[in-house]
Design an enzyme around this catalytic site. Sequence first.
Site, PDB file in Angstrom:
ATOM      1  N   LYS A 174      35.551   1.397   3.952  1.00  0.00           N
ATOM      2  CA  LYS A 174      35.209   0.089   4.538  1.00  0.00           C
ATOM      3  C   LYS A 174      36.349  -0.872   4.237  1.00  0.00           C
ATOM      4  CE  LYS A 174      31.585  -3.445   4.503  1.00  0.00           C
ATOM      5  NZ  LYS A 174      30.278  -3.826   3.910  1.00  0.00           N
ATOM      6  N   LYS A 227      34.714   2.119   8.672  1.00  0.00           N
ATOM      7  CA  LYS A 227      34.353   0.821   9.245  1.00  0.00           C
ATOM      8  C   LYS A 227      35.508  -0.152   9.017  1.00  0.00           C
ATOM      9  CE  LYS A 227      30.930  -2.881   8.654  1.00  0.00           C
ATOM     10  NZ  LYS A 227      29.775  -3.365   7.886  1.00  0.00           N
TER      11      LYS A 227
END
Length: 325
Positions: free
Chosen positions: A196, A249
């Site tokens: 992330k 992400k």
Amino acid sequence: MPSFPAYRARRLRRSEPMRALVRETEVRPQNLVLPLFVVEGVGVRRPVASMTGVEQTSADELLRDAEEALRLGIPAVLLFGIPDRKDAEGTQGYAEDGVVQRAVRRLKTELPELLVVTDVCLCEYTSHGHCGLIRGGDVENDATVELLARMAVTHAAAGADVVAPSDMMDGRVGAIRAALDGAGFAQTAILSYAVKYASAFYGPFRDAAGSAPEFGDRRTAQMDPANVREALREARLDVEEGADMVMVKPALAYLDVIHRVKEETGYPVCAYHVSGEYAMIEAAAQRGWIDGPRAHREALTSIRRAGADMIISYWARQFARGLEG
């Protein structure tokens, strides 16, 4: 291979049936996960200003959205909770009767075949908007991990099929796996936000979840956008700690990372097509600058082509509706 004129690549592009026949990458509803934002109350349906078509809903309205998703062939939803009360410790996040826990129970009672994934992070529940307990101006890693493990167990007890830690604390996957197993939830899967990035594309989500940091940012937890070898280390660590699936992400700005993580781990890879990516397409389409549906489909196809097995997408229902009839 033969050269022109014996080989003419355009022969296989002459019609849609021909293009479909030789198409290499397909996106189907069963590849998609629909994110949903659940709030307290009854009959609540509150539009998110920065994300066209996305709403905060109470559990009864959320059930309607989940029912439609399932009917359209979308197998899973990802739940984010927005409580009425927030505090410095994010206590509503791991309360047994919290907003997500109650929504999970309702979904699994009324739609038992639906896969319910829950976000495990404190940022939606803390008054300061950070992902854990603040000590000395920064998130205290180990104390936060204890609360995340507790949160995951309450989600599993409510019936969640998958818990998805998104906090980026070190060691949280192992702690959550141990806590789930110790509480009798060995079958509950972990989808780890393993990779992330500290991205500029999260703004609309923070509007939807009410999770913008009150001070500072999240760069001490989330990854530097310049790094890919670090991403591979993070993914391997989470797999070693017990993750069943790993996530990258955002998606569109990190297609190379999705590909590398898939190739080098061999594990199921989820990509989160995040709020800013979605909102940019919607904003450009509203101004007539691009064909919105075509751009959304192209974006989803690119993410699948990079190697994602599943995609979290705010456009999941619109995509599936376009395949009906």
